[in-house]
Structures are given as structure tokens and as C-alpha cells.
Design an enzyme around this catalytic site. Structure first.
Site, PDB file in Angstrom:
ATOM      1  N   HIS A  62       0.818  -1.218   0.000  1.00  0.00           N
ATOM      2  CA  HIS A  62       0.000   0.000   0.000  1.00  0.00           C
ATOM      3  C   HIS A  62       0.849   1.265   0.000  1.00  0.00           C
ATOM      4  O   HIS A  62       0.328   2.348  -0.225  1.00  0.00           O
ATOM      5  CB  HIS A  62      -1.074  -0.016   1.106  1.00  0.00           C
ATOM      6  CG  HIS A  62      -0.597   0.192   2.513  1.00  0.00           C
ATOM      7  ND1 HIS A  62      -0.335  -0.847   3.386  1.00  0.00           N
ATOM      8  CD2 HIS A  62      -0.384   1.318   3.216  1.00  0.00           C
ATOM      9  CE1 HIS A  62       0.022  -0.357   4.564  1.00  0.00           C
ATOM     10  NE2 HIS A  62      -0.004   0.944   4.486  1.00  0.00           N
ATOM     11  N   ASP A 110       1.148  -7.742   1.901  1.00  0.00           N
ATOM     12  CA  ASP A 110       1.289  -6.293   1.772  1.00  0.00           C
ATOM     13  C   ASP A 110       2.761  -5.877   1.663  1.00  0.00           C
ATOM     14  O   ASP A 110       3.303  -5.231   2.562  1.00  0.00           O
ATOM     15  CB  ASP A 110       0.607  -5.607   2.970  1.00  0.00           C
ATOM     16  CG  ASP A 110       0.276  -4.154   2.677  1.00  0.00           C
ATOM     17  OD1 ASP A 110       0.791  -3.616   1.689  1.00  0.00           O
ATOM     18  OD2 ASP A 110      -0.488  -3.549   3.460  1.00  0.00           O
ATOM     19  N   SER A 119       3.721   2.029   8.602  1.00  0.00           N
ATOM     20  CA  SER A 119       3.471   1.162   7.446  1.00  0.00           C
ATOM     21  C   SER A 119       4.744   0.995   6.637  1.00  0.00           C
ATOM     22  O   SER A 119       5.403   1.984   6.308  1.00  0.00           O
ATOM     23  CB  SER A 119       2.401   1.772   6.542  1.00  0.00           C
ATOM     24  OG  SER A 119       1.125   1.510   7.066  1.00  0.00           O
TER      25      SER A 119
END
Lengths: 719, 719
Positions: free
Chosen positions: A80, A217, A654
Site C-alpha cells: 500500500h 502487503d 506502514s
């Protein structure tokens, strides 16, 4: 041995306090014995050296974290976090989002989305003294605010005189401390590899913040520099950057209870807010903001057909609105079920007792909390207005006109005195945002949203409304929805700001050009400016006053904890931090236990063939045939996909590498579980869990599904 | 030692086969060593004695199971099994559903809802020979059907000559075996105690079929008889029934992995259907039936305001529709994700191979499966018509008229020849149902539903439609929705069947009265009768033919399993069965484990204060104060609320006592988990779990929340 703890934990069980805390690297020696006890095999002090191993391998993408995983500048991060670049390089004929992307050689690597940067933090300098030196206790709030602002901007300007660097002055503990961050900025970033979205985004929004999870991810960038080894704009002649340090990849992954840590750039937490702030946030701000968001979501849904051009333009706006509407809702739910407020209140009572037990403490800190709360209450008096004005900015026409006019005004000042966001260093980004408007804008929808927000605005008491705004829309003569509608329709019909070239042209105009314009949104911006500026200044005055009280309150709190031999970490503020803990499940509900690992078989169980549960057919077949290669974990009898950790993370983390006890790469952190959404305010050891992609799953997909053997070969893989 | 297994399991892991099977009491000696191995402390043979301990303590309520738990006829069952009686005794001023009910003395006990019965199975007689004796291989399907029907009815009539008894002939293995069941019928049933619905139905429909669960699904009846000890109608002079056996209550409850068993009356399973039947059921019947149900649900929702009189009348219809719409949906989901069909196909292949490996087997069973499947295919050819005709019966006017006319026709025959449902023994129930119509009926809604179902009917090919029905509605001249609407509106306006006295009066009329009636629904019933009867007879012909093949198929299957030394249990058919296994959690999803117990604290976590999560305030306060009394379980640090078992149960088992290794009462089974909804077709050892109320929770609520100490004293409590 020093014990350590945060506000939230002091009243909780002490059993798992090892896992709370986003520590600044320089603090690690203070908790070194704890790190070693938890299982760290490195000397904790080695983590304080920003340019040494492993810190030198950790980079920021601005909003995401990443890490060097080869000596050729290969950068691992979340899917992402590279998503925008994959989207940017997709075409109708070659949908990289859907198919994934793999450069089998350096030549095949693609430029990342424009503006992509890799930031390597090289130096963190304490500058509290410099900031403080310019302050006096007699200063008004505004004076204090402006002094800090000016000192910061001067430090930044000086630091950025070498254009390879991006610098920032960041406050810690609400202004008790300031640090100058100097980051080498790599400007040529290229997309190397991303799995198909049906791997990288598997489970999509449905699984977002959820466990059990099966998301791959991960994605890869590469940093490029000029032939001289220095940052450079994109050029075919550029060469891969050779970082001083990169992480080894340990394909053994980790087991339940193993030590893990995450180095990264967590965005923002609010763990040290006062009880009054917390209560207001959860009983006023979040519920109202959630309602506004849901209203705008409904407007977009009701006024655009799925798949239509308009809907596509608003998809990312919708995603953002929905993401936080869900987030706020979950936080409110957790707050209502939990004891956040009562523990906060109990802490404040204890703190007061401790302060009042000693005359000198009383003299020093006695008025801190009370003074701070008085200012906060003052702030809350205008919060209804401030919030709705902020949501009116979902109208691109309104916000664009305001920003353009403001730019013309700021341009009159010397660069260093200009507002943040309007300085020379900001202009490229400003221009980028002006260009981006049309991709996420439809005039009719913009009008619909603005009208809906206006309906809330007109319910404010007269005293809170903007006289200039009321006058512009004739609201001073009473609210008539039909009239407002007609007026807005006329404005949208007449404005030229919908055109990119017009907006870019306005960037070059003087303020008097604005003041004589007949574009209705420009006129609106001009006519309301003075009043908005007044509100801004009142806010700065208040903010400056808070800057006098919050550091004092934090100083008291830290002194209180230190008196108990407990070091304190600062709230997250997008600067480099370390969090550590263990691989560990939890009990999300009475009668249910989340086990720490998911496996390949869970993908097959979830798969419906329909996005977001539509794993690649090849992958499903491999799983059904138990083709685990060398990546199965014996205890699981399969390949682990995601795992749970006790780490204290938030947005901004992240893409952070998950490291084992020797600081080897064993995965990527990419989310937290539903029960830890309130973690930005309150860390609950029993429920706070981070979610990680397991390195074994990454390598298994790369080798067996995507054939990314070139990257596997490039990395230093150990076991 | 005999091993045992069912169709579904033979291809699965053998690790947990101990838990599948709904065994007839007489089969238990065949599996006695397995029962003992699993932990049973009683002599397994003692379970075969229907009038001994413990079987003599197990009773049926018709649809639910229950058990005697005192020597004064106290009967424990589920809250949802006494729900109707609680509702029946509720008034506006005294809402027992909401408040719960407790009789502190025998005098305070209230009559259960009219028609409530307690059935004590006293004798099970094999009657296969009698049924078979009347059959010849030359019989047509209809002849076979009618012969079996007549033999059964004769046996029942003879058995019921003593009016204390209710009898039934039930087929096992699709007609391979027949048994006559003789049940003492207690007619004076009284409500003794039910907790508030916020305990007994805690979690409501949301938690239905779900884990984690926190439902106090228990309630108490008492059986009363005449002073002579014989069943009698309600009278104040009646006295509590003194059963020969009752269960001791063990307040120690059970621990993880402990042996448990459930004795009860499971309703219906389909574990031995052919692959062809299974595939058709999951890919045709359930999806279509689910769609019809959802359509009717939507019609009711859209045509009645929540809380309106009409909606209240349809609440129970809605609940039934929704319950099975959800059930079908879940079964379809499980089927699509699972391997039910492929395992069934593999078994049939193995069976064929085994049959074909031996000439005499080939001669005996060679045509069984093929013949059965041919007939099933034949049945499936008219299934679209049969299903929609069945759903048209959601119109009370249509179904009432048909039933009343049929009654007049059946009344012409000698009692024993009348259709089931129209015999003398059925008339009281028939009258009850005619009286009940208005409580669940609104003419406008009835019309709306019938019209909607008609729209599906007219899409059938002409060959499948009923010519008489088409003619009645002029559909033979082409379908015109407006005309149909007008016709229906006229019919609903004209019919008198909406009135209770009219319906009851029709029960006494002759068929010629019907044939000359001008009530439009009576006319419809009369005019379509011949054709419906023809369809019924064709169905009986088919059914009779299937009755020739299915026993043969089952005989082959049983022989096949017996050759492997594996005994076979029969599908559930509302007769007394034993299932046993262990207290055990499971993994509902990859990455998630359901632990076997929930605790009081889970109630507080779930509680929102809004039904169905609105536990009594007193209860919440007790939990917060950790007032566990003597009922906490050490390992949990709290009182267990519900627990999971591996038992093989289905609807009809509701209210069955959960017994420990000494056949002591340790709880009540009341539900299964979501993943075992497909259990009626396919038992999956890893996912099939029963949900039980823990005796500790029952006693804790009774003692500490409801003060039902009189009942606790009445029971024999051991530990």
C-alpha cells in the site's frame, strides 16, 4: 534496572509493559537491560547510531517507512506504500495493479509516481535551547507562537542550504523538547516489484484492521542517484544508490513469543492528552466528524453511479472518508467499552497529589494542568465552527481559492517569514496539488458537498459564524436554502478555477489581481480572508499560550514518572522510533483466541473468487497441492502468511521492517487489529496487536507465484 | 472392538470419529467399548432401558427435548422451548418475557400454552416385519405407499386405544426398518420458571448459531397428573407427576476434554442422501427457497411499519422465514467451500466397486443406487412447481380453504383410511390451527404474498402448471398482472374465511356444501382439488417406488460398512437418540481459535444496554463485583456461561440435558456453531460443535439473580 511505562499503563497490569512505547533511538540505552531481557541479541546502544547498523538501513518515504534490503539500494516496504506508483504506471492494456509488476532487470524498473522520495535520516540535533532562547515569559501567545515558528524555519532554512537535504524542527512532549531532523533526500525512486493486488491487497477494506489476515502487503522500490553517488533528479544515467547498511533477510522468520522490533516513522499518537481533551475528543469530536464523513460518503454514493467517471474521481476521497469514519466509530466503541477516561482521571488525581505533596513541586507545576485545561476549554468553545469550516474544505473550489489567494499574500513577504506551506520549499508540492485537482473533482459533486456542509454551518449560533461569509451568501438576512442553492449554482457556473491552467496561472498573480477578480470563488476567498485570518491568529494566540503550559504539564508528568524510576517516551510525531515486543496472539472476545499465525490454507478458505478475496489461480492451485517449497513452518504444517505482534505502532509505521533479535528482516508491519484502533490514545496490553507480513510468505509468493528470483538472489538471505 | 463411522466420515480423518452419530438406544451395546473408552462411567447397556436410569428421565415436548430433574416432576429444558408458555402468560402489566417468571411455590405455577404436552417414550417395538408382510414386489408405487400407510395407521390406532398414549410408526434408513413408538402423554404442563429474556435469549438473533455465546437458554416446566397418577387434563386438583427416574444435577460442571453426552429427540438429518440429491439440494432447492423466503420477508417489511399491528402479527412468520433463509444461506456457503459433494461421490464410487466385486452382492444391490437416482431425477422434474406451490401456502386463505375442503372429503372415509392430519386423533390440533389463523394473518398482507408467489408460478412452463388453477384465474388466456390483482382483490374482499367462526363452521360441513359455496377461496379449493389430488397421487406413486429402492440402497451401504466392521446410525427422525463426545473448542477460521468456555465477563463486554445485549442491571453489577458465589471455575477465574462440545445434534435436541460420564445433568444443549449448520447433511469433525448452557451459569443466575432457591433446593445437587 530501570522500569519504564507510559501514562496509560501505570494503572494497568504490569505483566506486558515491555511492549508499549515508541522510543527515540537516543533513549534506548536507558532501557537497554529491558531490551536484552526481552531477547535482543545486539548491543542496544548500537541502535542509537543513525548512520550505523541497523538504523542506517531504515528510511522514510514520507508517510510510510521502508528499509534497504540490498547493497544496490533495493527498498522493501508495504504494497500500500508503493500502490500509487503501481497505479501511475498502469495503462488500460497493462493493468499493473491487477497483474502486479516485476522488473527482471534494472532496465525494466519504472519511475515511481512523481514526487516520490526516499528520506534517510542522517542527523538528529537537539535544538530546544535555541528555540527557548528566543522566548520570554512575558510574550503573548501570538508572540510565542511566531517566535517558535520563526526559529524553526530559520533552522530549517539553514539546514536545507545543502539541497540534498530536507530538514524539519519537530517538537516533543508538546514543546518541552525540540529536535532538528536532517534527511538525505533521494529523488530518483523506481518501482521494482509489486505482487498483484489480489495478493498485496488481499481482503481489501473488508479485512482492513481485521484479524485473521492474509495480506501480502509488500512491494519494492529502488533508490537511484547520480553517477557521483549524490541525490539527483530522474535520469537514465543514474545508478543504483549504494547504502552504507542494508538488512539481511532471515528466511527462518520467527516463532510464537520470539523477540521482534520495528524501526520506523510512526505518525501521531495522543497518549498524553488530559482527561478533558480525551473526553471531548470521544464524546464530541469523533462522533460529529464521523457523522460529517458519513454524510459526504452518502452524498457521493447517491449522486454517482458505481463505475461512472464521477465515482471513479471520488473513489480515493471515499476511501479516505470511509477509512476514518470506520476508525472513529471503532475508537468510540472501544472508548465506551473501556476504561480510558477513568484511568486518565485517576492518573491526573495521582499526579496532583504528588505535586501538592511538595512545596517546590507545587510552585513549579501547581498551575500546569489547570492552566492547560483552561486553555483547552477555550479552544473547545469554537470547535463546532472550526470543525465545520474544515469539512467545508471538502469543496475543492472553496479551498483552492483560499489557498491561491493566500499564496499571493505570502509571496509578498521574505521567504523565511512566509507561512508553512507557502514557502519556496513548498511551491513544487503546491503546484502538484493544483494539477491534481481535476483528477478528484466534479463540479456538481463539489457543489452538492458544499451545500450540505453549509446546512451545518448555518446552524451555528450567529456569534460563531463568519460575518463576511454570511454577508457574501446573504445569510445575514436569514437562511433560505433555495437562495443559497441558486447562488452556489451561479458560482459554480461562473468560476474558472475548475481549469488546471487557470489555477496554475493564479499561482503567479499578485494579491491585487485577486482583489479585482470577478471569479466568484476568488471573490469569496478575498472577502472572507480578513475574518479567516483573524480566526487563524486567535488560534495562534491560543496555541502559543498552550505552548507555555503543555511543556510544563509534560515536565511534571515526566518528573512524576522519573521519580518512580520510569522513563517516558514521547507521543509519535513522524520521527524515527523503535518499538519492540513479541510475536503473540490475543483474545479479541471472551471465548475466542486469535492465534499468532495465519497460513496459506486460510487464503483458500477465504477465497470467493470475487475481489477482494480473489487470490491468483496459480497461487490457489499451489496451495491446494501443498507446494510450500522451502517455506513451510513445521509447527504450522504450512507457510505462515501474517503474524501478530505486541508492538506499539501507528500510521506511518506502514512498511517498517519487522526485525528479529539480531535486527534481521523477518517481515513488514502493515496494520493493527481492530481492538487496537484506540491505540493512538490508549495502549491496552491485552488487546494491542500489530499485524505483520511473514517473510516466508513474501519469499514463497516471490519465488513460486511471481518468479521474482532475481530479487531473492539480490538480497542477503540467511537462516 | 467395533469401530463405527458414518458415510460422511469414512473419507475424513479418523481422529475424532468418536463424536459423530445419533445412536438409537438399542445400538449402544454395539459401541459400548467406544463409549467406555471415551469416558462413560455407566454400563453402556443401562442406556438401552427406556424406563430405567437415565433414559426414563428424558422426555419429549414435541419439537424440543427435556428431562426430569426432581422427583416431583420438575422438567428442565431450553428457554426457547418454554418461550411460548411465557408469552402466553404475559400481560401488558406483567410482561413475563421481559421480567422472567418464578413460581416460589407449586400454587404459583402457571398453565403452559394450550396443547403443551410432555411425552415419555415407554416402548419402542420393531414393526418392520408387520409392515413388510403386507408388501409384494409386484405392487405399484401407490399400492406400496398406501399399504405402508395403512399398516402404520393400524398399528398406531391399536397402540393409542389406551388414550394415555400417543404412538407413531417411524421409518429408519428410508424404510429399511420401522419402529412403533409408544409415548405416555402428560397433558397438564405448567410453567415453573424462566429467566428474563435478556438472560434466556441474550444475544438474540444476532448470536443465533454463533460463538462466542452467552445465552442462559434454560427454563422449567412441571408435569402434573390426576390424583390417580395417570395423565389428565388440567385441573387444580392435579398433583405433580412423580417420575420413576430423574437426573441428579452436578454443580461441578465439566472441564475441557471431559466426556459428555446428550440424550434427546433430534429432528431430521440427511446424511445418507445420494450425491445427486445433495447436489440438487444445494445448487437448486436451497438457493431458490432462500430467494422466496427473502422475497416474502421484504414484502412484509415493506408493507408493515415496525411495531404496527400487522407487523406484530407477522413477527413469528418473519422469524421463521429469516431463520431458514439464514440457515440455507449458511449451508450453501459451507457447501461451496467444503468437499461434501466430492466425498459423497467418492463414497458412491467405492460402494459400487465393492458391490461389483462380488456376484451375489451385484445381484442383490446392483440396481439400488441407479434405480434410486432414476426416481430422484423424476422427482426433480417437477420440483420447481412443487416448491412454488408450497410457498403459495404462505397465503393463509389459500391453504385454509384447501385444508377445510380436504377435511370434508376425508371425513367420508373410515377413520383409519383418512389421510394423516385428517384423522380423529388430529382434529383437536386442526381446530387449534384454525383458531390460530387470525393471530398471524392480515388480509392485505396475505394477498400481497400470494400475488408475489403467483408471479413465480406463471413463469413455470405450461406443462407444469395446474390447468384448473390457470383457468380459475384466467391465466390460460395469458398472464396479465393487473387482471390477476383485480381478481385477487375481489376474492379477498368476498371471502368469509378471514373469520374464525366461519372457519370452525366449515370444519363441520360436507363436501357438497363446499361444492356449492360461493366463497371464492372455497371455490378455488374445490375447482383445483382434482388436479392437486392427481399431483399428490403421482407423488405417492413415486414415493412408493422410492420406498422400494432406498431401503435397498441403505442395506447395501450398511452391508458395505459392516463388512468394514463399522456400525451405522440412522438419520435423525425425531426419535430418541444418544450422541456423545467431549467438551472441546475448534478453529472456526485460520488464525482464530474458539475456546471451549465463555465466562460472565463476556456478558459485560458484549452488553450495550440495548436488546438483545441488555443483561439485567443486577446481573451486570454482580459480575463487575465478581460475586461468583460458589460457581466460579478455577481455571477460568470466573463462572462459565456456555461451553462447546463435539456432539452430533440437530433441531429437536433443543432442551436436551447435557450429561457427564455418570449421566448427571451438567447443562443443556441449545444450539450449534455457524460452521456446523451444514451438519444436517455432513458432519465435519473439525468444525461441528454443539453449544451448551453450563449448569454453573444456570445455578448462578437462579441463586444470585433470580432467587430461585426453591428450585435449587428441590433438585438433587451433587458435585
Amino acid at each position: 534496572m530501570k522500569k519504564f511505562v507510559s501514562l496509560c499503563l501505570v494503572l494497568a497490569s504490569t505483566a506486558s509493559i515491555a511492549d508499549e512505547g515508541m522510543w527515540q533511538p537516543h533513549q534506548l540505552p536507558n532501557i537497554s537491560s529491558k531490551l536484552v531481557d526481552a531477547g535482543l541479541k545486539l548491543n542496544p546502544s548500537s541502535l542509537t547510531d543513525l548512520t550505523g547498523f541497523p538504523m542506517g538501513a531504515i528510511v522514510s518515504l514520507g508517510g510510510c517507512t521502508a528499509s534497504f534490503v540490498s547493497d544496490k539500494g533495493l527498498v522493501a516496504t508495504n504494497h500500500h506504500c508503493v500502490y500509487g506508483s503501481v497505479q501511475y504506471n498502469s495503462t488500460e492494456d497493462n493493468n499493473l495493479l491487477k497483474n502486479g509488476f516485476l522488473a527482471k532487470s534494472f532496465q525494466e524498473e519504472l519511475p515511481a509516481t512523481p514526487g516520490s522520495r526516499i528520506y534517510v535520516t542522517e542527523k538528529i540535533t537537539p535544538v530546544t535551547d535555541i528555540i527557548q532562547a528566543a522566548l520570554t515569559s512575558e510574550m503573548s501567545g501570538s508572540e510565542r507562537f511566531n517566535s517558535i515558528d520563526l526559529s524553526s524555519k530559520s533552522l530549517v532554512a539553514e539546514c536545507e542550504s545543502d539541497e540534498k537535504y530536507r530538514c524539519s524542527v519537530v517538537n516533543f512532549h508538546g514543546g518541552l523538547e525540540y529536535y532538528l531532523f536532517k534527511q538525505l533526500t533521494i529523488r530518483d525512486v523506481r518501482l521494482v516489484h509489486a505482487p498483484a493486488s489480489s495478493v498485496g491487497k488481499y481482503g481489501g477494506d473488508i479485512d482492513n484492521w481485521m484479524w485473521p489476515r492474509h495480506t501480502g502487503d509488500y512491494g519494492f522500490y529502488r533508490a537511484y542517484v547520480g553517477k557521483d553517488g549524490q541525490p539527483a533528479d530522474y535520469s537514465v544515467d543514474n545508478v543504483p544508490y549504494e547504502p552504507k547498511h542494508h538488512l539481511k533477510v532471515n528466511k527462518s522468520s520467527v516463532d510464537e513469543n520470539d523477540y521482534i522490533m520495528v524501526l520506523g516513522y510512526p505518525g501521531r499518537t495522543n497518549r498524553y492528552r488530559t482527561a478533558q481533551e480525551v473526553e471531548n475528543q470521544f464524546t464530541w469530536t469523533y462522533p460529529i466528524a464521523k457523522a460529517y464523513r458519513e454524510e459526504i460518503i452518502n452524498l457521493i454514493h447517491n449522486n454517482s453511479a458505481p463505475g461512472s467517471d464521477v465515482r471513479i474521481k471520488y473513489e480515493s476521497t471515499l476511501a479516505g472518508l470511509a477509512n476514518y469514519a470506520k476508525n472513529y466509530g471503532s475508537m468510540i466503541e472501544s472508548y465506551n467499552k473501556g476504561t480510558t477516561l477513568s484511568r486518565k482521571q485517576a492518573l491526573e488525581a495521582e499526579l496532583s497529589q504528588w505535586i501538592n505533596a511538595n512545596k517546590s513541586r507545587q510552585a513549579k507545576y501547581g498551575d500546569a494542568l489547570k492552566g492547560l485545561n483552561t486553555l483547552i476549554r477555550q479552544d473547545q468553545q469554537s470547535q463546532a465552527r472550526d470543525l465545520i469550516l474544515a469539512y467545508m474544505n471538502y469543496s475543492k473550489m472553496l479551498s483552492t481559492a483560499n489557498r491561491l489567494y493566500r499564496l499571493s499574500l505570502e509571496n509578498k513577504k521574505p521567504n523565511v517569514e512566509r507561512k508553512r506551506g507557502y514557502q519556496e520549499r513548498d511551491i513544487a508540492g503546491f503546484e502538484q496539488s493544483m494539477k491534481a485537482v481535476n483528477r478528484r473533482f466534479d463540479a456538481q459533486m463539489d457543489e452538492t458537498i458544499l451545500l450540505a456542509m453549509f446546512k451545518h454551518y448555518v446552524q451555528l449560533p450567529k456569534t460563531q459564524r463568519l460575518a463576511s461569509l454570511d454577508k457574501f451568501f446573504s445569510l445575514d438576512k436569514g437562511y433560505d436554502e433555495q437562495k443559497l442553492k441558486t447562488k452556489l449554482a451561479k458560482m459554480y457556473k461562473a468560476t474558472e478555477l475548475t481549469k488546471q491552467e487557470t489555477r496554475l496561472a493564479w499561482m503567479k498573480e499578485t494579491s491585487s489581481d485577486f482583489e479585482t477578480s470577478n471569479d466568484p470563488f476568488i471573490q469569496l476567498a478575498v472577502e472572507t480572508y480578513a475574518e479567516r485570518k483573524h480566526i487563524e491568529e486567535a488560534g495562534e494566540e491560543l496555541s502559543g499560550n498552550i505552548q507555555a503550559f503543555r511543556p510544563k504539564y509534560m515536565e511534571a508528568l515526566i518528573a512524576y514518572f522519573n521519580a518512580k524510576d520510569l522513563p517516558v517516551y514521547a507521543d509519535a510525531n513522524s520521527t524515527l522510533r523503535v518499538t519492540y515486543g513479541n510475536v503473540k496472539g490475543y483474545s479479541p472476545q471472551d471465548g475466542l483466541v486469535a492465534s499468532p499465525f495465519t497460513t496459506l490454507e486460510g487464503i483458500v478458505r477465504k477465497d470467493t473468487g470475487i475481489a477482494p478475496f480473489d487470490a491468483p489461480k496459480k497461487q490457489l492451485a499451489l496451495i491446494k497441492d501443498k507446494k510450500y517449497g522451502e517455506y513451510a513452518k513445521k509447527e504450522l504444517g504450512s507457510v505462515p502468511v501474517n503474524f501478530l505482534g505486541t508492538l506499539d505502532i501507528t500510521g506511518g509505521n506502514s512498511g517498517s521492517p519487522t526485525l528479529n533479535d539480531k535486527a534481521e528482516f523477518v517481515g513488514l508491519v502493515f496494520d493493527g487489529v481492530y481492538e487496537s484502533i484506540i491505540g493512538d490514545w490508549d495502549y491496552e496490553p491485552k488487546l494491542n496487536r500489530s499485524i505483520h507480513v511473514d517473510i516466508k510468505y513474501m519469499l514463497w509468493v516471490m519465488e513460486h507465484v511471481d518468479g521474482a528470483t532475481n530479487l531473492i538472489e539480490e538480497m542477503d538471505i540467511v537462516e
